[in-house]
Design a protein around this motif. Sequence first.
Motif, PDB file in Angstrom:
ATOM      1  N   GLY A 106      56.014  48.164  45.499  1.00 32.16           N
ATOM      2  CA  GLY A 106      56.140  47.352  46.908  1.00 32.16           C
ATOM      3  C   GLY A 106      55.030  47.829  47.820  1.00 32.16           C
ATOM      4  N   ARG A 107      55.019  47.013  48.523  1.00 35.97           N
ATOM      5  CA  ARG A 107      53.986  47.157  49.762  1.00 35.97           C
ATOM      6  C   ARG A 107      53.455  48.614  49.907  1.00 35.97           C
ATOM      7  NH1 ARG A 107      53.003  44.047  55.535  1.00 35.97           N
ATOM      8  NH2 ARG A 107      50.938  44.520  55.858  1.00 35.97           N
ATOM      9  N   TRP A 108      54.916  49.198  50.449  1.00 28.33           N
ATOM     10  CA  TRP A 108      54.644  50.601  51.079  1.00 28.33           C
ATOM     11  C   TRP A 108      55.351  51.317  49.855  1.00 28.33           C
ATOM     12  CZ3 TRP A 108      51.366  49.697  54.625  1.00 28.33           C
ATOM     13  CH2 TRP A 108      51.325  48.703  55.204  1.00 28.33           C
ATOM     14  N   TYR A 109      54.577  51.666  48.873  1.00 28.11           N
ATOM     15  CA  TYR A 109      54.982  51.965  47.882  1.00 28.11           C
ATOM     16  C   TYR A 109      53.650  53.112  47.004  1.00 28.11           C
ATOM     17  CZ  TYR A 109      59.005  52.200  44.532  1.00 28.11           C
ATOM     18  OH  TYR A 109      60.199  52.619  43.792  1.00 28.11           O
ATOM     19  N   HIS A 110      54.228  53.979  46.172  1.00 29.90           N
ATOM     20  CA  HIS A 110      53.261  54.600  45.466  1.00 29.90           C
ATOM     21  C   HIS A 110      52.787  54.002  44.314  1.00 29.90           C
ATOM     22  CE1 HIS A 110      57.417  55.563  44.281  1.00 29.90           C
ATOM     23  NE2 HIS A 110      56.916  55.663  43.125  1.00 29.90           N
ATOM     24  N   PHE A 111      51.642  54.379  43.818  1.00 34.69           N
ATOM     25  CA  PHE A 111      50.977  53.866  42.505  1.00 34.69           C
ATOM     26  C   PHE A 111      51.717  54.601  41.487  1.00 34.69           C
ATOM     27  CE2 PHE A 111      47.927  51.325  44.938  1.00 34.69           C
ATOM     28  CZ  PHE A 111      47.556  52.364  45.761  1.00 34.69           C
ATOM     29  N   GLU A 112      52.594  53.640  40.848  1.00 34.99           N
ATOM     30  CA  GLU A 112      53.300  54.138  39.482  1.00 34.99           C
ATOM     31  C   GLU A 112      52.539  54.321  38.298  1.00 34.99           C
ATOM     32  OE1 GLU A 112      57.676  52.156  39.934  1.00 34.99           O
ATOM     33  OE2 GLU A 112      56.097  50.846  40.580  1.00 34.99           O
ATOM     34  N   ASN A 113      51.787  53.431  38.100  1.00 34.09           N
ATOM     35  CA  ASN A 113      50.807  53.150  36.809  1.00 34.09           C
ATOM     36  C   ASN A 113      49.760  53.016  37.120  1.00 34.09           C
ATOM     37  OD1 ASN A 113      53.932  51.922  36.083  1.00 34.09           O
ATOM     38  ND2 ASN A 113      53.396  53.367  34.610  1.00 34.09           N
ATOM     39  N   TRP A 114      48.738  53.646  36.426  1.00 30.17           N
ATOM     40  CA  TRP A 114      47.316  53.377  36.581  1.00 30.17           C
ATOM     41  C   TRP A 114      46.405  53.109  35.273  1.00 30.17           C
ATOM     42  CZ3 TRP A 114      44.174  55.530  40.829  1.00 30.17           C
ATOM     43  CH2 TRP A 114      44.851  55.950  41.941  1.00 30.17           C
ATOM     44  N   GLY A 115      45.343  52.143  35.477  1.00 30.27           N
ATOM     45  CA  GLY A 115      44.629  52.180  34.102  1.00 30.27           C
ATOM     46  C   GLY A 115      43.764  53.460  34.037  1.00 30.27           C
ATOM     47  N   GLN A 116      43.071  53.571  32.686  1.00 29.99           N
ATOM     48  CA  GLN A 116      42.134  54.842  32.719  1.00 29.99           C
ATOM     49  C   GLN A 116      40.624  54.659  33.309  1.00 29.99           C
ATOM     50  OE1 GLN A 116      42.099  55.090  28.475  1.00 29.99           O
ATOM     51  NE2 GLN A 116      39.913  54.287  28.369  1.00 29.99           N
ATOM     52  N   GLY A 117      40.394  53.393  33.865  1.00 29.97           N
ATOM     53  CA  GLY A 117      39.345  53.048  34.625  1.00 29.97           C
ATOM     54  C   GLY A 117      38.140  52.686  33.774  1.00 29.97           C
ATOM     55  N   THR A 118      37.187  51.850  34.757  1.00 25.80           N
ATOM     56  CA  THR A 118      35.904  51.509  33.909  1.00 25.80           C
ATOM     57  C   THR A 118      34.874  51.539  35.041  1.00 25.80           C
ATOM     58  OG1 THR A 118      34.939  49.544  32.814  1.00 25.80           O
ATOM     59  CG2 THR A 118      36.145  49.027  34.723  1.00 25.80           C
ATOM     60  N   LEU A 119      33.794  52.398  34.519  1.00 21.00           N
ATOM     61  CA  LEU A 119      32.569  52.409  35.325  1.00 21.00           C
ATOM     62  C   LEU A 119      31.601  51.193  35.530  1.00 21.00           C
ATOM     63  CD1 LEU A 119      30.590  54.382  36.678  1.00 21.00           C
ATOM     64  CD2 LEU A 119      29.469  54.901  34.666  1.00 21.00           C
ATOM     65  N   VAL A 120      31.268  51.140  36.639  1.00 20.89           N
ATOM     66  CA  VAL A 120      30.402  49.690  36.944  1.00 20.89           C
ATOM     67  C   VAL A 120      29.366  50.204  37.541  1.00 20.89           C
ATOM     68  CG1 VAL A 120      30.272  47.603  37.941  1.00 20.89           C
ATOM     69  CG2 VAL A 120      32.368  48.206  37.069  1.00 20.89           C
ATOM     70  N   SER A 121      28.141  50.202  37.053  1.00 19.84           N
ATOM     71  CA  SER A 121      26.767  50.677  37.491  1.00 19.84           C
ATOM     72  C   SER A 121      26.166  49.456  38.234  1.00 19.84           C
ATOM     73  CB  SER A 121      25.984  51.279  36.715  1.00 19.84           C
ATOM     74  OG  SER A 121      26.577  52.235  36.181  1.00 19.84           O
ATOM     75  N   VAL A 122      25.520  49.657  39.614  1.00 24.32           N
ATOM     76  CA  VAL A 122      25.062  48.507  40.028  1.00 24.32           C
ATOM     77  C   VAL A 122      23.327  49.099  40.230  1.00 24.32           C
ATOM     78  CG1 VAL A 122      24.412  47.100  42.135  1.00 24.32           C
ATOM     79  CG2 VAL A 122      26.862  47.893  41.641  1.00 24.32           C
ATOM     80  N   SER A 123      22.519  48.222  39.457  1.00 21.78           N
ATOM     81  CA  SER A 123      21.131  48.578  39.382  1.00 21.78           C
ATOM     82  C   SER A 123      20.401  47.368  38.582  1.00 21.78           C
ATOM     83  CB  SER A 123      21.220  49.548  38.023  1.00 21.78           C
ATOM     84  OG  SER A 123      19.809  50.073  37.848  1.00 21.78           O
TER      85      SER A 123
END
Lengths: 108, 118
Positions: B100-117
């Motif tokens: 919901g809008r006012w709700y905790h994050f139930e599931n996450w991805g493991q993330g991806t690194l993005v570098s700006v260079s």
Amino acid sequence: EIVLTQSPATLSLSPGERATLSCGASPSVGNRYLAWYQHKPGLAPRLLIYDASRRATGIPDRFSGSGSGTDFTLTISRLEPEDFALYYCQQYDSSPYTFGQGTKLEIK
Amino acid sequence: QVQLQESGPGLVKPSETLSLTCTVSGASISSYYWSWIRQSPGKGLEWIGYIYYSGSTSYNPSLRSRVTISIDTSRNHFSLNLSSVTAADTAVYYCARHGGRWYHFENWGQGTLVSVSP
């Protein structure tokens, strides 16, 4: 926006000990809309506690949350080796959602 | 079991647009709220914004002028575009699900690194 301040930044304990992690909020968090997450490098963050004190599905009962308003606590009653990780609190009472800076729980 | 997987270029040049996609499996994207969150090196987590399956969005004011989040229900994925990037946008980017809008994050991805260079 609500600023969350976690303390301590690093907590050094031994397996079997009790861990107490704090999260302070300014201004206060209403409705007890505060969550705790565990994060290990390279993995997805894991929801531990929501609504300040409700354990997420599958979370062992050694994890507990308490508090309201401006002061919240995550307690791990007896540390297991797999509990050493980063821990973040997060509020979802107002936008933008914000996170604390994290507490690193390390093995002593 | 709900799983989220971020994908996209790991390197973006300054002033260009960072584009990432989050593919959802184990759940229909046609419900729930879907967020992007990032963590810059040595810094804390920062919520970027969310999209609801209907297409309604909300963005962090700190990034609002540069962020667009979109959703493709036919492909069960949602996307992030962040324009005019600088080195300060170098971060691990996560996608997450919340009920919901006012709700905790139930599931996450493991993330991806993005570098700006350059």
